[in-house]
Design an enzyme around this catalytic site. Sequence first.
Site, PDB file in Angstrom:
ATOM      1  N   THR A  27       0.812  -1.209   0.000  1.00  0.00           N
ATOM      2  CA  THR A  27       0.000   0.000   0.000  1.00  0.00           C
ATOM      3  C   THR A  27       0.854   1.271   0.000  1.00  0.00           C
ATOM      4  OG1 THR A  27      -1.755  -1.171   1.133  1.00  0.00           O
ATOM      5  CG2 THR A  27      -1.802   1.219   1.297  1.00  0.00           C
ATOM      6  N   HIS A  82      -1.147  14.403   5.990  1.00  0.00           N
ATOM      7  CA  HIS A  82      -2.354  15.066   6.454  1.00  0.00           C
ATOM      8  C   HIS A  82      -2.084  15.931   7.668  1.00  0.00           C
ATOM      9  CE1 HIS A  82      -5.079  13.002   3.741  1.00  0.00           C
ATOM     10  NE2 HIS A  82      -4.450  11.869   4.007  1.00  0.00           N
TER      11      HIS A  82
HETATM   12  C1  LIG Z   1      -5.994   4.918  -1.841  1.00  0.00           C
HETATM   13  C2  LIG Z   1      -5.148   5.236  -0.648  1.00  0.00           C
HETATM   14  C3  LIG Z   1      -4.811   6.560  -0.346  1.00  0.00           C
HETATM   15  C4  LIG Z   1      -4.049   6.862   0.755  1.00  0.00           C
HETATM   16  N1  LIG Z   1      -3.664   8.150   0.962  1.00  0.00           N
HETATM   17  C5  LIG Z   1      -2.910   8.448   2.039  1.00  0.00           C
HETATM   18  C6  LIG Z   1      -2.455   9.766   2.253  1.00  0.00           C
HETATM   19  O1  LIG Z   1      -2.643  10.652   1.417  1.00  0.00           O
HETATM   20  N2  LIG Z   1      -1.796  10.056   3.390  1.00  0.00           N
HETATM   21  C7  LIG Z   1      -1.541   9.097   4.314  1.00  0.00           C
HETATM   22  O2  LIG Z   1      -0.976   9.427   5.339  1.00  0.00           O
HETATM   23  N3  LIG Z   1      -1.897   7.827   4.113  1.00  0.00           N
HETATM   24  C8  LIG Z   1      -2.565   7.479   2.994  1.00  0.00           C
HETATM   25  N4  LIG Z   1      -2.939   6.192   2.781  1.00  0.00           N
HETATM   26  C9  LIG Z   1      -2.576   5.195   3.750  1.00  0.00           C
HETATM   27  C10 LIG Z   1      -1.141   4.722   3.640  1.00  0.00           C
HETATM   28  O3  LIG Z   1      -0.791   4.528   2.296  1.00  0.00           O
HETATM   29  C11 LIG Z   1      -1.007   3.423   4.391  1.00  0.00           C
HETATM   30  O4  LIG Z   1      -1.524   3.578   5.665  1.00  0.00           O
HETATM   31  C12 LIG Z   1       0.427   2.978   4.540  1.00  0.00           C
HETATM   32  O5  LIG Z   1       1.107   2.983   3.302  1.00  0.00           O
HETATM   33  C13 LIG Z   1       0.464   1.604   5.131  1.00  0.00           C
HETATM   34  O6  LIG Z   1       1.789   1.172   5.213  1.00  0.00           O
HETATM   35  P1  LIG Z   1       2.102  -0.261   5.765  1.00  0.00           P
HETATM   36  O7  LIG Z   1       3.560  -0.357   5.849  1.00  0.00           O
HETATM   37  O8  LIG Z   1       1.322  -0.487   6.998  1.00  0.00           O
HETATM   38  O9  LIG Z   1       1.501  -1.269   4.720  1.00  0.00           O
HETATM   39  P2  LIG Z   1       2.146  -1.794   3.274  1.00  0.00           P
HETATM   40  O10 LIG Z   1       2.792  -0.671   2.611  1.00  0.00           O
HETATM   41  O11 LIG Z   1       1.062  -2.489   2.633  1.00  0.00           O
HETATM   42  O12 LIG Z   1       3.267  -2.753   3.799  1.00  0.00           O
HETATM   43  C14 LIG Z   1       2.995  -4.034   4.274  1.00  0.00           C
HETATM   44  C15 LIG Z   1       4.057  -4.954   3.761  1.00  0.00           C
HETATM   45  O13 LIG Z   1       3.926  -6.229   4.370  1.00  0.00           O
HETATM   46  C16 LIG Z   1       4.245  -7.222   3.457  1.00  0.00           C
HETATM   47  N5  LIG Z   1       3.633  -8.482   3.872  1.00  0.00           N
HETATM   48  C17 LIG Z   1       2.318  -8.738   3.982  1.00  0.00           C
HETATM   49  N6  LIG Z   1       2.121 -10.012   4.362  1.00  0.00           N
HETATM   50  C18 LIG Z   1       3.327 -10.570   4.485  1.00  0.00           C
HETATM   51  C19 LIG Z   1       3.768 -11.871   4.840  1.00  0.00           C
HETATM   52  N7  LIG Z   1       2.901 -12.835   5.151  1.00  0.00           N
HETATM   53  N8  LIG Z   1       5.092 -12.125   4.856  1.00  0.00           N
HETATM   54  C20 LIG Z   1       5.984 -11.153   4.551  1.00  0.00           C
HETATM   55  N9  LIG Z   1       5.614  -9.901   4.207  1.00  0.00           N
HETATM   56  C21 LIG Z   1       4.307  -9.614   4.185  1.00  0.00           C
HETATM   57  C22 LIG Z   1       3.648  -6.693   2.184  1.00  0.00           C
HETATM   58  O14 LIG Z   1       4.236  -7.291   1.042  1.00  0.00           O
HETATM   59  C23 LIG Z   1       3.932  -5.202   2.285  1.00  0.00           C
HETATM   60  O15 LIG Z   1       5.120  -4.837   1.633  1.00  0.00           O
HETATM   61  C24 LIG Z   1      -3.656   5.849   1.635  1.00  0.00           C
HETATM   62  C25 LIG Z   1      -3.960   4.523   1.316  1.00  0.00           C
HETATM   63  C26 LIG Z   1      -4.662   4.219   0.163  1.00  0.00           C
HETATM   64  C27 LIG Z   1      -4.896   2.802  -0.199  1.00  0.00           C
END
Ligand SMILES: Cc1cc2nc3c(=O)[nH]c(=O)nc-3n(C[C@H](O)[C@H](O)[C@H](O)COP(=O)(O)OP(=O)(O)OC[C@H]3O[C@@H](n4cnc5c(N)ncnc54)[C@H](O)[C@@H]3O)c2cc1C
Lengths: 475, 422
Positions: A40, A49
């Site tokens: 994501t 934000h």
């Molecule tokens: C449409 C949209 C718009 C957004 N706009 C904004 C914004 O403008 N401002 C803002 O602050 N936030 C925004 N967000 C939210 C923000 O993008 C997310 O909250 C953030 O990127 C999440 O990061 P993460 O590291 O938690 O998840 P991810 O980036 O999804 O990272 C999770 C990682 O875990 C890995 N993983 C999953 N399962 C396993 C497994 N079993 N084994 C090994 N690895 C695994 C995945 O491959 C992935 O790389 C938006 C989200 C979306 C979808």
Amino acid sequence: MYDVVIIGAGVTGSAIARELSRYQVKACVIERQEDVCCGTSKANSAIIHAGFDAAHGSLMAKMNVAGNLMMDQLAKDLDIPFRRNGSLVICLSEEDKPKLVELYERGIANGVKELRLLNKEEVLELEPNLSDNVVGALYAPTGGIVCPFEMTLALAENANMNGIEFFFDTNVHNIVKDGNEYVIETNKGEYRTKYVVNAAGLYSDELHNMVSEHKIKITPRRGDYCLLDKTVGNYVDKTIFTVPGKYGKGVLVSPTIHGNLIVGPTAVDIEDKEAVATTQEGIEDLITKAKHMVKNLPIRQVITSFAGLRAHEAGHEFIIGEPEDAKGFIDAAGIESPGLSSAPAIGVTVAEMLRDKLGLELKKDFIPTRKGILDPSKLSMEERNKLIKEKPEYGNIICRCETVSEGEILDAIRRPLGAKSLDGIKRRTRAGMGRCQAGFCMPRSMEILSRELKIPMTQVTKSGGTSTIVTRRTK
Amino acid sequence: MKSYDVVIIGGGPAGLAAAVAAKENGVDNILILERDKELGGILNQCIHNGFGLHTFKEELTGPEYAKRFITRVEELKIPYKLNTMVLEINKDKVVTAVNREDGLFTIQAKAIVLAMGCRERSRGALNIPGYRPAGIFSAGTAQRLVNMENYMPGKEVVILGSGDIGLIMARRMTLEGAKVKVVAEVLPYSGGLKRNIVQCLNDYGIPLKLSHTVVEIHGKERITGVTIAQVDENMKPIKGTEEYYSCDTLLLSVGLIPENELSRELGVELNPLTNGPVVNESLETSIEGVFACGNVLHVHDLVDYVSEEATNAGKNAARYVLEYHNKAASGNVVEIIPKNGIRYTVPSHINVERMDDILTIRFRVRDVYPDAYINVYFDDERVQHKKRRIMVPSEMEEVKIQKADLAARKELKTISIEVEKE
Ligand SMILES: Cc1cc2nc3c(=O)[nH]c(=O)nc-3n(C[C@H](O)[C@H](O)[C@H](O)COP(=O)(O)OP(=O)(O)OC[C@H]3O[C@@H](n4cnc5c(N)ncnc54)[C@H](O)[C@@H]3O)c2cc1C
Ligand SMILES: Cc1cc2nc3c(=O)[nH]c(=O)nc-3n(C[C@H](O)[C@H](O)[C@H](O)COP(=O)(O)OP(=O)(O)OC[C@H]3O[C@@H](n4cnc5c(N)ncnc54)[C@H](O)[C@@H]3O)c2cc1C
């Protein structure tokens, strides 16, 4: 045996890794994709934000406001492209005006600084391309725009420089408790650790549910976007939102940090956590909505569309901490928007939890800074020529649209956690991200990857796995 | 800062012909700047036959055609720099470029010829919904991979768009052992030359589906298939007509866009219909002393016309430098107006005093017109009325105008061109 294993190399996992790397700790990050920032974190609006949106008193509000405040220093330390361009929530009908006031008051309660309510004239003066139907707006000067790839990469690279290991193409399929330890089972073997951090984005429910009886469920909520050419990147200067109202939830129209214009996202709940395909309806929907917001939306200038999936949890709240029945397992789950904005604060929060539990000491030789890939266009002519004299590859332009030289691409491949695919190069240097969408540089970048990674052209991929580009030599 | 009389941006067929003409018209101090590793432009990857029928009365391959001009450039000792990317041109005609040996450098030009060619429209610009896997190529990129890097993009191919490059690649991929399943074209007629439809599709039994488009792309890592549907008159997909084609490769041949980023930043006025500069009879842009020719001016289907046009641009650049071409000529200026059925014309206006004895006006029609007339009007007076057996948007048309006719009409304001159906 690790002290901490972090699962997921998105912005959340990377921010936690970076903050944890301040301490004397044996830790690693496990990621099932080939690179950092493949989930994501690579497909979102890229907005830092201000923090008026989340419910007062929520963890989301707290993390967002705190994360926003940390961005200036973080951007400076880690060389992350970031600008406080300000956010405008516009209101398009008189009857929706009370909602603006509500947002304003919530923002004040959440601790957002410098918020102001603007009347029609003030709004149009700030943004002349907005629809004439605008009746007022909430202005948040602290809202900003960031490069989400660079932010995630910078955090991960800095963590890696400070001793955190990263394992890619490693998929966690089970986690079991063994006495005081966890055994993490992956396609590449087992990892033993005292603590697990669950930063697996859309899959954080699956990991959580492996160890806890308090089940959670993440629903992928898809958002489609269109990205427009740089020639219209200054169509608006601020990030424009609308208050939810007559036209539904609305989309945003914003410049990106690299000077394109981004329009979107939609919001559709789906089942498949991999379904980042855009849809015709989604794209039509976002264009219709954006047309209510700005005059003469230059939609012909679209250069690409994409979709991202929010990791939506029913309670619409971040889940951060140890479940009661799973000591040693720390969730950073349900990190939907504003997850990017909150990441710096989530990183500190989780790292401090681990510090307290493990009794970690600060590292003396912690390196707080990291340099991004050198951008020759930011140098003076003399400096640039000195650089090209020493490293002629900086004089060889590979991507014509974004003017990226071979030198930058080599840096992207050779640096810590370097690029291994075309998309890896693209996220690090923008080569292939311009108006021709890699038509020109693809063969050239493939050749560099093949040479640097010492793999045949037939093994060069777009984004790891089976995404190879050419199949065989011609006859 | 080094200075040159004529600096030519781009060493494709347009740039080469312009350089040769400038030299032959008396200018010595010329420089060609080319970003690729060799001269010849897009022709280097067009290894098929069919170039030069008009110019040399024989059928050459792209590289053979280019070679003739490259040889001329060598004979005339015109200097050129390869692997050199032009980054900026400013209003004072200072050109900024970069390469490995010279680093970032600037040169002063008296006249500039824009000959940067065009690029292909990408998938993104079409906004096709679906995943973004590997295996989607613009046809020209695939052509480069196959013909210059010698790698095959895939085994089972679907082609979207019936532009010439797509048609040529349908044949090329087939000869290389790939299976080309279908060519889908959103318009009710083909975007390519008729001879290419016959020689590249029909001869190999490859179906061409007109009024069809790709509505979805399948596959997450590498493309696994596409859904193709029929479209209505408004080019909207018709529900219920969807068909699935499995494939590991999707080639896009959906149009070319003149590469005018440098021109735009320079402040040259562009024509939204061609995406190229607005030019006068001398192929001079809205900025004095800056000329344009070839695909950067408007997309050509035959390289012979590129060479012809570029020869004119080079000659006019030489005249400009030598100043016998009266810069601020005071002659009567006549607007050329595309009317019914005509999409655009090149040039857009004529200064009668400065024009050659015969001027070629090139244009494209909007639609397919069998047995129709081309009418040319001098203000309201019809001066040409010629029947053409068939006119199609994919083939460039031309009319010729005599200087003597214009000079005789001192008050003339406009020349309009139209299609008249029978
Ligand atoms: C449409 C949209 C718009 C957004 N706009 C904004 C914004 O403008 N401002 C803002 O602050 N936030 C925004 N967000 C939210 C923000 O993008 C997310 O909250 C953030 O990127 C999440 O990061 P993460 O590291 O938690 O998840 P991810 O980036 O999804 O990272 C999770 C990682 O875990 C890995 N993983 C999953 N399962 C396993 C497994 N079993 N084994 C090994 N690895 C695994 C995945 O491959 C992935 O790389 C938006 C989200 C979306 C979808
Ligand atoms: C695939 C294909 C098949 C064709 N088939 C036929 C055919 O069968 N018969 C026929 O007669 N015609 C054919 N044509 C048409 C003909 O080849 C083209 O019209 C002709 O090549 C256009 O010439 P040009 O010089 O304008 O552009 P190009 O050949 O594209 O040359 C432009 C040059 O400018 C350089 N350049 C661009 N920007 C810069 C910069 N910033 N700095 C430095 N250099 C720069 C480019 O690298 C390139 O070398 C075909 C064209 C294509 C694309």
